[in-house]
Enzyme design. Structure first.
Site, PDB file in Angstrom:
ATOM      1  CG  ASN A  72      -1.875  -1.152   1.257  1.00  0.00           C
ATOM      2  OD1 ASN A  72      -2.526  -1.447   0.268  1.00  0.00           O
ATOM      3  ND2 ASN A  72      -1.968  -1.826   2.407  1.00  0.00           N
ATOM      4  CB  CYS A  81      -4.111  -4.688  -5.789  1.00  0.00           C
ATOM      5  SG  CYS A  81      -4.650  -3.123  -6.523  1.00  0.00           S
ATOM      6  CG  ASN A 185      -9.464  -1.948   1.300  1.00  0.00           C
ATOM      7  OD1 ASN A 185      -8.592  -1.620   2.091  1.00  0.00           O
ATOM      8  ND2 ASN A 185      -9.180  -2.457   0.116  1.00  0.00           N
ATOM      9  CB  CYS A 212     -11.063  -0.395  -4.464  1.00  0.00           C
ATOM     10  SG  CYS A 212     -10.531  -1.808  -3.456  1.00  0.00           S
TER      11      CYS A 212
END
Length: 272
Positions: A72, A81, A185, A212
């Protein structure tokens, strides 16, 4: 030491890629170095860093040849990701590191992911989601119930009447740390219709991002569960940086489809 770098994005979720095929260029990525590269004023600027390394050199448990060693923006390590893995696959193709016209298997800390190119789009087999319970999230002076969905990364998905309800998302929204001891998240999702949603996300370690991929997948799972439907969905997900599509139904793996671009490359000495 001079080293090569590339800059890419998937629906404006942007990344610095560091080719380090045998693991001798960077070694274990130093969190301060990653944070410096990602800083938009004193570095290249990105939501995260992906080291491009052979799985054998990293020693991770994976059958894939290439591993996405992802961090990150604050230097913390992340499992997966969904936007980044598409950019990673595009880089492998452009550099001739994988055969053209074939699915690409990429190792991640969230498991091996198969990426299939379709002209200017990439589809990712994201695997089966893990659905847990509910908790609370708070932002902009308001509190919502949030569905716990794990899609490689942990997500708390809250439905809102308008995406503006979440405010500016400069700061980390409040969440239940007993449910997410390693952070989470947080997706704020607005329903448009049965197969169309919009979302904003605050990513742990990166802040609010333009998109995202794992969050889009989690949002579609929560959307389907909330509608109490067993029909497979082909869902459009609008994010601030563009649009991705998620396919999912009960007992089916998630498929995430979206674009990827490499926009810059160079060599640099890191002097900070």
């Amino acid at each position: 030491m001079t080293f090569p770098w590339l800059k890419g994005h998937g629906t404006e979720n942007d990344f610095v890629l560091l080719p380090d095929h045998d693991g001798t260029v960077h070694g274990t990525l130093d969190p301060a170095f990653v944070a410096g590269l990602c800083d938009r004023r004193r570095g290249i600027g990105a939501d995260g860093v992906m080291r491009v390394i052979r799985t054998a050199a990293l020693g991770e448990p994976s059958d894939a040849t290439w591993f996405m060693d992802y961090s990150n923006a604050d230097g913390s390590v992340s499992e997966m990701c969904g936007n980044g893995v598409r950019v990673f696959a595009l880089h492998l193709l452009q550099e001739g590191l994988v055969p053209e016209g074939e699915p690409i298997v990429i190792g991640t800390r969230g498991g091996d992911k198969t990426v299939t190119p379709h002209e200017d789009m990439f589809s990712v087999d994201m695997g089966l989601p893990e659905v847990r319970g509910y908790s609370k999230v708070s932002a902009n002076g308001r509190t919502w119930e949030a569905q716990d969905v794990r899609t490689g990364n942990p997500h708390a998905v809250a439905f809102v009447d308008s995406l503006s309800d979440a405010g500016y998302l400069v700061d980390q929204p409040d969440f239940d740390h007993s449910v997410y001891p390693e952070g989470v998240n947080i997706e704020f999702v607005q329903r448009v219709d049965a197969e169309h949603i919009k979302l904003r996300v605050h990513e742990r370690g990166s802040g609010e991002t333009r998109s995202c991929g794992t969050g889009a997948c989690a949002a579609v799972v929560a959307h389907a569960l909330d509608r109490r439907t067993s029909d497979p969905l082909h869902c459009r997900v609008d994010v601030p940086g563009g649009t991705v599509w998620v396919d999912w139904g009960p007992s089916m793996p998630l498929t995430l489809t979206g674009p990827a671009e490499i926009v810059a490359r160079g060599e640099m000495d890191w002097l900070s």
